[in-house]
Design an enzyme around this catalytic site. Structure first.
Site, mmCIF file in Angstrom:
data_model
loop_
_atom_site.group_PDB
_atom_site.id
_atom_site.type_symbol
_atom_site.label_atom_id
_atom_site.label_comp_id
_atom_site.label_asym_id
_atom_site.label_seq_id
_atom_site.Cartn_x
_atom_site.Cartn_y
_atom_site.Cartn_z
ATOM 1 N N PRO A 111 5.723 -14.921 -4.376
ATOM 2 C CA PRO A 111 5.283 -15.294 -5.729
ATOM 3 C C PRO A 111 4.036 -16.169 -5.789
ATOM 4 C CG PRO A 111 7.167 -16.617 -5.083
ATOM 5 C CD PRO A 111 6.950 -15.630 -3.967
ATOM 6 N N GLY A 112 3.546 -16.681 -4.649
ATOM 7 C CA GLY A 112 2.231 -17.313 -4.716
ATOM 8 C C GLY A 112 2.135 -18.756 -4.274
ATOM 9 N N GLY A 113 3.215 -19.301 -3.682
ATOM 10 C CA GLY A 113 3.171 -20.694 -3.231
ATOM 11 C C GLY A 113 2.020 -20.935 -2.267
ATOM 12 N N GLU A 132 -0.164 -8.236 -3.004
ATOM 13 C CA GLU A 132 1.299 -8.082 -3.006
ATOM 14 C C GLU A 132 1.622 -6.609 -3.246
ATOM 15 O OE1 GLU A 132 4.179 -9.759 -2.414
ATOM 16 O OE2 GLU A 132 5.129 -7.909 -3.043
ATOM 17 N N CYS A 230 9.920 -17.030 7.516
ATOM 18 C CA CYS A 230 10.929 -18.079 7.287
ATOM 19 C C CYS A 230 12.219 -17.672 7.987
ATOM 20 C CB CYS A 230 11.149 -18.311 5.790
ATOM 21 S SG CYS A 230 11.813 -16.910 4.900
HETATM 22 N N1 SAM Z 1 3.655 -15.850 0.697
HETATM 23 C C1 SAM Z 1 4.609 -15.833 -0.404
HETATM 24 C C2 SAM Z 1 4.664 -17.205 -1.025
HETATM 25 O O1 SAM Z 1 4.316 -18.201 -0.362
HETATM 26 O O2 SAM Z 1 5.042 -17.317 -2.192
HETATM 27 C C3 SAM Z 1 5.945 -15.301 0.044
HETATM 28 C C4 SAM Z 1 5.862 -13.934 0.635
HETATM 29 S S1 SAM Z 1 7.396 -13.194 1.052
HETATM 30 C C5 SAM Z 1 7.867 -14.060 2.466
HETATM 31 C C6 SAM Z 1 6.894 -11.645 1.678
HETATM 32 C C7 SAM Z 1 6.290 -10.686 0.702
HETATM 33 O O3 SAM Z 1 5.949 -9.485 1.402
HETATM 34 C C8 SAM Z 1 7.185 -10.272 -0.452
HETATM 35 O O4 SAM Z 1 6.577 -10.585 -1.676
HETATM 36 C C9 SAM Z 1 7.347 -8.768 -0.294
HETATM 37 O O5 SAM Z 1 7.347 -8.061 -1.530
HETATM 38 C C10 SAM Z 1 6.150 -8.382 0.544
HETATM 39 N N2 SAM Z 1 6.338 -7.143 1.328
HETATM 40 C C11 SAM Z 1 7.459 -6.396 1.465
HETATM 41 N N3 SAM Z 1 7.225 -5.306 2.230
HETATM 42 C C12 SAM Z 1 5.927 -5.348 2.574
HETATM 43 C C13 SAM Z 1 5.091 -4.497 3.343
HETATM 44 N N4 SAM Z 1 5.558 -3.379 3.919
HETATM 45 N N5 SAM Z 1 3.796 -4.844 3.465
HETATM 46 C C14 SAM Z 1 3.324 -5.973 2.898
HETATM 47 N N6 SAM Z 1 4.080 -6.820 2.178
HETATM 48 C C15 SAM Z 1 5.365 -6.514 2.018
#
Ligand code: SAM
Length: 421
Positions: A111-113, A132, A230
């Site tokens: 979500p963008g943190g 995203e 994480c």
């Molecule tokens: N960096 C974000 C933050 O700090 O708010 C959190 C990111 S979260 C750990 C990982 C993200 O990767 C999710 O939003 C998810 O939708 C996306 N994702 C899922 N499958 C993916 C793929 N195959 N390639 C790239 N991103 C993917």
């Protein structure tokens, strides 16, 4: 709390040895909660009297603090002065070493943190490409960057390999905050516990390696990349990095860090910092700038600041595209820069994003709201206001929260529908 999977616990026991009892005790404790001060708008010192809830500083992030309140409706959150973020997640961007003016990519950004944290380090200069893959999550990402007042971001909605084909050797810094099995979320998210299995960990590692390989293509020679997750599993962390380095002799590992819940005040994070050897660095074709005349007329009437840069028009909506991003051809952008506004019935209507990206002194007209008026404002109400005519910023302690229109001693509410209620 849902019972932790036996196979997960057995693996942790084998990995941690003598530290395992401490880890197990931590796993049963309460999760840490944190927020980051958005230094694009305010310093930690200036925030303190407006938001006196910090209970300690995060060791690895100068703008990170612990707290124990639900603050989503507090003025400081609504004005984009703070962002709620799990403390250990703050390590990844600290490792990336972003400087003002860098071209940065946050490849898995919603979500963008971490995008917000990168934007604060850019200090309004250079470029943040926040990508995203999920369209619904990309929308939330765009809304969060809007609230934080980020003016130099492009929100993209592309698969990593498609993006790599468009931006070879382009970025100075890249963050890959990869989707993972989320073992560091177990204290906060029961769904992560239920979804966990050794097979899930393995498939996450496969996907992570693929994403990392796409990211590598987009890093310029001499650039740096941080890969973070994480989760605790070596397969998804050190294992992915080792497999990646086996195939890419042009990358070197600078450091690998772990935040663990039994040794740090955080839920858990892994961050590996990599550098690409000197080599290719690409430019992109220049943006063909759109005519900014409708915006310029609004600016002359309502603002005390002149925005410079490339303009892009999509239908009746006008954007300011960050410096150096280049042409938008073939790029799937949810938001190709700072949304300035749209032409409705022949008149220019300024965008909420523009208001949030400006400072109090940039507006010709502003109306200060107290806490009660702020609540009424977010319910969508029209408020009594001083005499005046035209677009005015609604302000909380001098920080913009949205556009209003002053007419006959009233401030008509122009807050977007998605923020009301
Ligand atoms: N960096 C974000 C933050 O700090 O708010 C959190 C990111 S979260 C750990 C990982 C993200 O990767 C999710 O939003 C998810 O939708 C996306 N994702 C899922 N499958 C993916 C793929 N195959 N390639 C790239 N991103 C993917």
């Amino acid at each position: 709390m849902t019972k932790l999977p036996e196979k997960f616990l057995a693996r942790m026991r084998a990995d941690l040895g003598a530290d395992y009892p401490a880890f197990l005790a931590a796993a049963e404790g309460e999760p840490w909660r944190g927020f980051r001060v958005n230094t694009l708008k305010i310093s930690p010192e200036a925030l303190r009297p407006l938001f006196p809830f910090a209970s300690g500083r995060v060791d690895w992030c100068g703008e990170g603090f612990y707290y124990d309140v639900r603050a989503g409706r507090h003025g400081a959150a609504r004005a984009g002065l703070i962002y709620s973020q799990e403390p250990s997640a703050m390590i990844a961007v600290e490792e990336l070493g972003v400087s003002p003016g860098d071209r940065t990519l946050d490849l898995c950004a919603a979500p963008g943190g971490k995008s917000g944290q990168i934007a604060a380090k850019l200090k309004g200069r250079g470029l943040l490409a926040a990508n995203e893959v999920s369209p619904a999550r990309a929308k939330i990402l765009a809304e969060n960057l809007e609230r934080l007042g980020v003016a130099n971001a492009v929100v993209l909605n592309m698969q990593p390999d498609a993006l790599a084909a468009r931006f070879p050797a382009f970025f100075d810094k890249i963050l890959v905050d990869a989707p993972c099995s989320g073992e560091g979320m177990f204290r906060r998210d029961e769904a992560a516990v239920r979804e966990w299995s050794p097979e899930h960990v393995r498939s996450c590692a496969q996907r992570q390696l693929k994403i990392l390989c796409s990211a590598a293509e987009m890093l310029r020679g001499g650039g740096e990349l941080v890969y973070s997750t994480c989760t605790f599993s070596r397969e998804e962390n050190e294992g992915v990095i080792a497999r990646f380095l086996d195939t890419r002799a042009d990358f070197e590992l600078i450091s690998q860090k772990r935040i663990m819940p039994h040794t740090h005040r955080g839920e858990g994070h892994f961050a590996a910092r990599l550098r690409r050897a000197d080599g290719p660095s690409a430019e992109r074709p220049a943006l063909k700038s759109a005519d900014p005349a409708p915006y310029r007329a609004f600016e002359a009437e309502s603002l005390r600041v002149r925005l410079e840069g490339g303009f892009a028009a999509f239908g009746d909506t006008l954007y300011l595209v960050p410096e150096g991003f280049g042409s938008l051809d073939g790029v799937r952008a949810l938001c190709p820069g700072l949304m300035l506004g749209e032409i409705k019935k022949g008149r220019f209507e300024p965008a909420h994003a523009l208001c949030m990206a400006l400072k109090k002194q940039d507006f010709r007209l502003g109306v200060e709201l107290d806490d009660a008026a702020l609540d009424a404002w977010f319910r969508g109400e029209t408020l009594p206001a001083p005499e005046g005519r035209g677009f005015a910023a609604a302000l909380w302690h001098g920080f913009p929260v949205g556009w209003g229109k002053l007419v006959d001693g009233r401030l008509k509410n122009h807050l977007p529908k998605y923020l009301r209620g």
